[in-house]
Design a protein around this motif. Structure first.
Motif, PDB file in Angstrom:
ATOM      1  N   MET A   6       0.850  -1.175   0.000  1.00 50.14           N
ATOM      2  CA  MET A   6       0.000   0.000   0.000  1.00 50.14           C
ATOM      3  C   MET A   6       0.898   1.242   0.000  1.00 50.14           C
ATOM      4  O   MET A   6       1.846   1.316   0.769  1.00 50.14           O
ATOM      5  CB  MET A   6      -0.891  -0.033   1.249  1.00 50.14           C
ATOM      6  CG  MET A   6      -1.792   1.159   1.399  1.00 50.14           C
ATOM      7  SD  MET A   6      -2.800   1.211   2.903  1.00 50.14           S
ATOM      8  CE  MET A   6      -3.949  -0.091   2.627  1.00 50.14           C
ATOM      9  N   SER A   7       0.574   2.197  -0.844  1.00 54.43           N
ATOM     10  CA  SER A   7       1.370   3.417  -0.914  1.00 54.43           C
ATOM     11  C   SER A   7       1.140   4.267   0.335  1.00 54.43           C
ATOM     12  O   SER A   7       0.153   4.093   1.052  1.00 54.43           O
ATOM     13  CB  SER A   7       0.988   4.225  -2.158  1.00 54.43           C
ATOM     14  OG  SER A   7      -0.295   4.809  -1.986  1.00 54.43           O
ATOM     15  N   ALA A   8       2.056   5.195   0.570  1.00 48.47           N
ATOM     16  CA  ALA A   8       1.947   6.067   1.741  1.00 48.47           C
ATOM     17  C   ALA A   8       0.655   6.893   1.687  1.00 48.47           C
ATOM     18  O   ALA A   8      -0.017   7.086   2.700  1.00 48.47           O
ATOM     19  CB  ALA A   8       3.167   6.977   1.849  1.00 48.47           C
ATOM     20  N   GLY A   9       0.306   7.361   0.492  1.00 49.66           N
ATOM     21  CA  GLY A   9      -0.926   8.149   0.348  1.00 49.66           C
ATOM     22  C   GLY A   9      -2.167   7.322   0.625  1.00 49.66           C
ATOM     23  O   GLY A   9      -3.101   7.791   1.283  1.00 49.66           O
ATOM     24  N   ALA A  10      -2.179   6.084   0.102  1.00 47.76           N
ATOM     25  CA  ALA A  10      -3.328   5.196   0.343  1.00 47.76           C
ATOM     26  C   ALA A  10      -3.434   4.862   1.826  1.00 47.76           C
ATOM     27  O   ALA A  10      -4.529   4.795   2.384  1.00 47.76           O
ATOM     28  CB  ALA A  10      -3.189   3.926  -0.492  1.00 47.76           C
ATOM     29  N   ARG A  11      -2.289   4.669   2.472  1.00 53.16           N
ATOM     30  CA  ARG A  11      -2.270   4.371   3.919  1.00 53.16           C
ATOM     31  C   ARG A  11      -2.842   5.546   4.711  1.00 53.16           C
ATOM     32  O   ARG A  11      -3.627   5.362   5.636  1.00 53.16           O
ATOM     33  CB  ARG A  11      -0.830   4.069   4.346  1.00 53.16           C
ATOM     34  CG  ARG A  11      -0.643   3.801   5.792  1.00 53.16           C
ATOM     35  CD  ARG A  11      -0.772   2.365   6.051  1.00 53.16           C
ATOM     36  NE  ARG A  11      -0.612   2.065   7.457  1.00 53.16           N
ATOM     37  CZ  ARG A  11      -0.837   0.895   7.932  1.00 53.16           C
ATOM     38  NH1 ARG A  11      -1.204  -0.084   7.138  1.00 53.16           N
ATOM     39  NH2 ARG A  11      -0.697   0.660   9.196  1.00 53.16           N
ATOM     40  N   ARG A  12      -2.434   6.776   4.354  1.00 56.74           N
ATOM     41  CA  ARG A  12      -2.960   7.978   5.039  1.00 56.74           C
ATOM     42  C   ARG A  12      -4.465   8.084   4.843  1.00 56.74           C
ATOM     43  O   ARG A  12      -5.198   8.401   5.781  1.00 56.74           O
ATOM     44  CB  ARG A  12      -2.261   9.237   4.527  1.00 56.74           C
ATOM     45  CG  ARG A  12      -0.906   9.487   5.171  1.00 56.74           C
ATOM     46  CD  ARG A  12      -0.389  10.904   4.889  1.00 56.74           C
ATOM     47  NE  ARG A  12      -0.292  11.224   3.473  1.00 56.74           N
ATOM     48  CZ  ARG A  12       0.741  10.883   2.688  1.00 56.74           C
ATOM     49  NH1 ARG A  12       1.763  10.217   3.185  1.00 56.74           N
ATOM     50  NH2 ARG A  12       0.728  11.212   1.417  1.00 56.74           N
ATOM     51  N   ARG A  13      -4.947   7.827   3.629  1.00 59.14           N
ATOM     52  CA  ARG A  13      -6.389   7.903   3.355  1.00 59.14           C
ATOM     53  C   ARG A  13      -7.145   6.839   4.148  1.00 59.14           C
ATOM     54  O   ARG A  13      -8.210   7.110   4.712  1.00 59.14           O
ATOM     55  CB  ARG A  13      -6.667   7.772   1.859  1.00 59.14           C
ATOM     56  CG  ARG A  13      -6.350   9.043   1.073  1.00 59.14           C
ATOM     57  CD  ARG A  13      -6.817   8.967  -0.372  1.00 59.14           C
ATOM     58  NE  ARG A  13      -6.148   7.912  -1.134  1.00 59.14           N
ATOM     59  CZ  ARG A  13      -4.951   8.011  -1.683  1.00 59.14           C
ATOM     60  NH1 ARG A  13      -4.257   9.114  -1.566  1.00 59.14           N
ATOM     61  NH2 ARG A  13      -4.430   7.005  -2.364  1.00 59.14           N
ATOM     62  N   SER A  14      -6.602   5.635   4.218  1.00 54.54           N
ATOM     63  CA  SER A  14      -7.252   4.563   4.981  1.00 54.54           C
ATOM     64  C   SER A  14      -7.281   4.887   6.466  1.00 54.54           C
ATOM     65  O   SER A  14      -8.293   4.679   7.145  1.00 54.54           O
ATOM     66  CB  SER A  14      -6.537   3.231   4.754  1.00 54.54           C
ATOM     67  OG  SER A  14      -6.702   2.814   3.413  1.00 54.54           O
ATOM     68  N   THR A  15      -6.173   5.402   6.975  1.00 55.93           N
ATOM     69  CA  THR A  15      -6.120   5.787   8.387  1.00 55.93           C
ATOM     70  C   THR A  15      -7.111   6.910   8.671  1.00 55.93           C
ATOM     71  O   THR A  15      -7.815   6.887   9.681  1.00 55.93           O
ATOM     72  CB  THR A  15      -4.683   6.209   8.775  1.00 55.93           C
ATOM     73  OG1 THR A  15      -3.814   5.093   8.566  1.00 55.93           O
ATOM     74  CG2 THR A  15      -4.601   6.656  10.215  1.00 55.93           C
ATOM     75  N   ALA A  16      -7.178   7.885   7.769  1.00 54.87           N
ATOM     76  CA  ALA A  16      -8.132   8.987   7.935  1.00 54.87           C
ATOM     77  C   ALA A  16      -9.567   8.466   7.910  1.00 54.87           C
ATOM     78  O   ALA A  16     -10.428   8.935   8.669  1.00 54.87           O
ATOM     79  CB  ALA A  16      -7.924  10.043   6.853  1.00 54.87           C
ATOM     80  N   ALA A  17      -9.844   7.475   7.048  1.00 50.46           N
ATOM     81  CA  ALA A  17     -11.196   6.906   6.974  1.00 50.46           C
ATOM     82  C   ALA A  17     -11.556   6.192   8.278  1.00 50.46           C
ATOM     83  O   ALA A  17     -12.703   6.288   8.745  1.00 50.46           O
ATOM     84  CB  ALA A  17     -11.293   5.936   5.792  1.00 50.46           C
ATOM     85  N   VAL A  18     -10.599   5.496   8.887  1.00 50.37           N
ATOM     86  CA  VAL A  18     -10.852   4.828  10.172  1.00 50.37           C
ATOM     87  C   VAL A  18     -11.144   5.871  11.248  1.00 50.37           C
ATOM     88  O   VAL A  18     -12.105   5.743  12.018  1.00 50.37           O
ATOM     89  CB  VAL A  18      -9.659   3.930  10.580  1.00 50.37           C
ATOM     90  CG1 VAL A  18      -9.775   3.475  12.029  1.00 50.37           C
ATOM     91  CG2 VAL A  18      -9.560   2.720   9.649  1.00 50.37           C
TER      92      VAL A  18
END
Length: 156
Positions: A1-13
């Motif tokens: 998972m890219s850093a941007g995708a990880r940030r978006r997933s964390t933000a969604a949680v």
């Protein structure tokens, strides 16, 4: 998972947790209103039911409330028949009291939370045991992080 995708997933949680907190707060407010309690009274009753019997000072610490505020809450809960104050036989000071929830009142709470409990049972039925263990672990760690953050803000 890219850093941007990880940030978006964390933000969604985090966003989903904020929405959950708001919704549970609204549910608890409705339950409190049905029982003619203040929201904070219901919160303290839950702490007593889960961790009691507790001394009023221990409850105040757990709830992050001033002891004088706790006295008013306990007075309301006792007047409503939700709790009893009893002498604490294990305390060195014979004046010490412990607060415990009155078991006979649980049926009222169960009735008011029945819709949410049923919905949670149905929701959990769609997950495997491993998935439920993962979710429960995440929620326990989130609760612990919240406990730590609360302690840091309250100086405790």
């Amino acid at each position: 998972m890219s850093a941007g995708a990880r940030r978006r997933s964390t933000a969604a949680v985090k966003d989903a947790l904020r929405e959950l907190r708001n919704q549970l707060s609204l549910l608890n407010h409705q339950v409190s209103a049905q029982l003619a309690l203040k929201d904070v009274d219901l919160d303290c009753l839950e702490l007593i039911a889960r961790h009691g019997p507790l001394s009023p000072s221990a409850l105040a610490r757990r709830a992050g409330l001033h002891p004088a505020t706790m006295t008013g809450i306990l007075d309301r809960l006792q007047k409503g028949g939700w709790i009893v104050r009893e002498r604490d036989p294990e305390a060195a000071d014979r004046r010490s009291v412990a607060v415990r929830a009155v078991r006979g009142r649980n049926a009222e709470l169960f009735r008011l939370y029945a819709g949410m409990n049923t919905a949670m049972d149905e929701l959990c039925a769609g997950y495997t045991e491993d998935e439920l263990a993962l979710i429960a672990g995440f929620l326990r760690r989130t609760t612990s992080a919240g406990h730590d953050a609360t302690g840091a803000l309250s100086g405790g």
